[in-house]
Design a protein around this motif. Structure first.
Motif, short mmCIF file in Angstrom:
data_model
loop_
_atom_site.label_atom_id
_atom_site.label_comp_id
_atom_site.label_asym_id
_atom_site.label_seq_id
_atom_site.Cartn_x
_atom_site.Cartn_y
_atom_site.Cartn_z
N LYS A 1 -60.82 31.98 27.79
CA LYS A 1 -59.76 31.01 28.09
C LYS A 1 -60.26 29.58 27.89
O LYS A 1 -59.53 28.72 27.42
CB LYS A 1 -59.27 31.18 29.53
N SER A 2 -61.51 29.32 28.22
CA SER A 2 -62.07 27.98 28.04
C SER A 2 -62.13 27.62 26.56
O SER A 2 -61.84 26.49 26.17
CB SER A 2 -63.47 27.90 28.64
N LEU A 3 -62.50 28.58 25.73
CA LEU A 3 -62.54 28.35 24.29
C LEU A 3 -61.15 28.09 23.74
O LEU A 3 -60.95 27.23 22.88
CB LEU A 3 -63.21 29.53 23.60
N LYS A 4 -60.15 28.83 24.25
CA LYS A 4 -58.76 28.63 23.80
C LYS A 4 -58.27 27.23 24.16
O LYS A 4 -57.58 26.60 23.37
CB LYS A 4 -57.85 29.69 24.41
N VAL A 5 -58.62 26.75 25.35
CA VAL A 5 -58.22 25.40 25.76
C VAL A 5 -58.83 24.37 24.82
O VAL A 5 -58.16 23.42 24.40
CB VAL A 5 -58.64 25.14 27.22
N LEU A 6 -60.08 24.55 24.46
CA LEU A 6 -60.75 23.63 23.55
C LEU A 6 -60.09 23.64 22.17
O LEU A 6 -59.85 22.59 21.58
CB LEU A 6 -62.24 23.98 23.43
N VAL A 7 -59.78 24.81 21.66
CA VAL A 7 -59.11 24.91 20.36
C VAL A 7 -57.72 24.29 20.42
O VAL A 7 -57.28 23.61 19.49
CB VAL A 7 -59.06 26.38 19.90
N ASN A 8 -57.00 24.48 21.52
CA ASN A 8 -55.65 23.94 21.65
C ASN A 8 -55.62 22.41 21.69
O ASN A 8 -54.60 21.81 21.36
CB ASN A 8 -54.95 24.50 22.89
N ILE A 9 -56.72 21.78 22.07
CA ILE A 9 -56.78 20.32 22.05
C ILE A 9 -56.58 19.82 20.62
O ILE A 9 -55.89 18.84 20.38
CB ILE A 9 -58.14 19.83 22.61
N PHE A 10 -57.14 20.53 19.67
CA PHE A 10 -57.03 20.12 18.27
C PHE A 10 -55.77 20.65 17.59
O PHE A 10 -55.33 20.11 16.60
CB PHE A 10 -58.28 20.57 17.49
N ARG A 11 -55.18 21.72 18.12
CA ARG A 11 -53.98 22.29 17.52
C ARG A 11 -52.71 21.64 18.03
O ARG A 11 -51.67 21.72 17.36
CB ARG A 11 -53.93 23.79 17.80
N LYS A 12 -52.74 21.01 19.18
CA LYS A 12 -51.55 20.44 19.80
C LYS A 12 -50.97 19.32 18.94
O LYS A 12 -51.71 18.46 18.44
CB LYS A 12 -51.91 19.89 21.18
N GLN A 13 -49.65 19.32 18.77
CA GLN A 13 -48.98 18.26 18.03
C GLN A 13 -49.01 16.97 18.85
O GLN A 13 -48.75 16.99 20.05
CB GLN A 13 -47.53 18.64 17.73
N ARG A 14 -49.34 15.86 18.20
CA ARG A 14 -49.44 14.57 18.87
C ARG A 14 -48.62 13.54 18.10
O ARG A 14 -48.38 13.69 16.91
CB ARG A 14 -50.88 14.11 18.96
N ALA A 15 -48.24 12.47 18.83
CA ALA A 15 -47.48 11.40 18.17
C ALA A 15 -48.31 10.72 17.10
O ALA A 15 -47.82 10.36 16.04
CB ALA A 15 -47.02 10.38 19.22
N VAL A 16 -49.60 10.53 17.36
CA VAL A 16 -50.48 9.87 16.40
C VAL A 16 -50.92 10.85 15.31
O VAL A 16 -51.17 10.46 14.19
CB VAL A 16 -51.72 9.29 17.13
#
Length: 192
Positions: free
Chosen positions: A73-88
């Motif tokens: 789960k910790s690894l998934k959270v780390l990967v999701n930081i980069f996969r999440k759509q952002r305004a910038v």
């Protein structure tokens, strides 16, 4: 009040760094490398134990579920930081991570290479002189961080201040590369 506290902490860190570098040459000269290494390890262990057992938790626990040390789960959270759509956009985040990695590699590499450089011929610094050199470097880094950035910040933008810092580092490295005498090495540090 918070910036005042941060300035005091920065000053203490750099002054303690200067004192430790000044004394490291004497430690190495007198006891060799073993005793200072064990002393440093002991300081790290004391700090680690202090943080683990005596510093109170700053955040309340959101959930009471049990987590394993190596959890997917910790690894998934780390990967999701980069996969999440952002305004910038993700490109800015990836560029920031790349730049921080390059800066960290060059900073860490610069310390070791500079130390090895001053120990080789024609300079041939001994342990005491290396300690003086590192203390001088720590002092001017602290002075530049505490006073120089504040002073330059009054006249220039942050980007211009960063540019001045980079140019200053380049000039110091060029000066050091051609230094053949001890006083030239210390003059190069003063230039930074």
């Amino acid at each position: 009040m918070c910036s005042y506290f941060a300035a005091i902490m920065q000053m203490l860190v750099f002054m303690i760094g200067v004192v430790s570098q000044l004394t490291s040459g004497f430690w190495i000269h007198r006891f060799g490398f073993i005793v200072p290494t064990w002393f440093s390890l002991g300081c790290y262990l004391i700090c680690g134990l202090w943080v683990m057992f005596l510093v109170p938790e700053s955040h309340e626990k959101a959930t009471h579920e049990k987590h394993n040390f190596f959890d997917i789960k910790s690894l998934k959270v780390l990967v999701n930081i980069f996969r999440k759509q952002r305004a910038v956009g993700r490109k800015s985040l990836l560029l920031l991570v790349f730049v921080v990695a390059i800066l960290t590699l060059t900073t860490m590499g610069l310390e070791g290479v500079t130390n090895l450089f001053v120990m080789r011929s024609p300079l041939c610094f001994g342990p005491k002189l290396v300690g003086y050199f590192l203390a001088c470097r720590m002092f001017f880094d602290g002075l530049g961080g505490a006073v120089g950035v504040k002073l330059l910040g009054k006249f220039f933008s942050e980007l211009t201040t960063c540019g001045i810092s980079v140019v200053s580092q380049i000039v110091e490295m060029v000066f050091l590369a051609f230094a053949t005498r001890t006083w030239l090495v210390f003059a190069g540090e003063y230039n930074e």
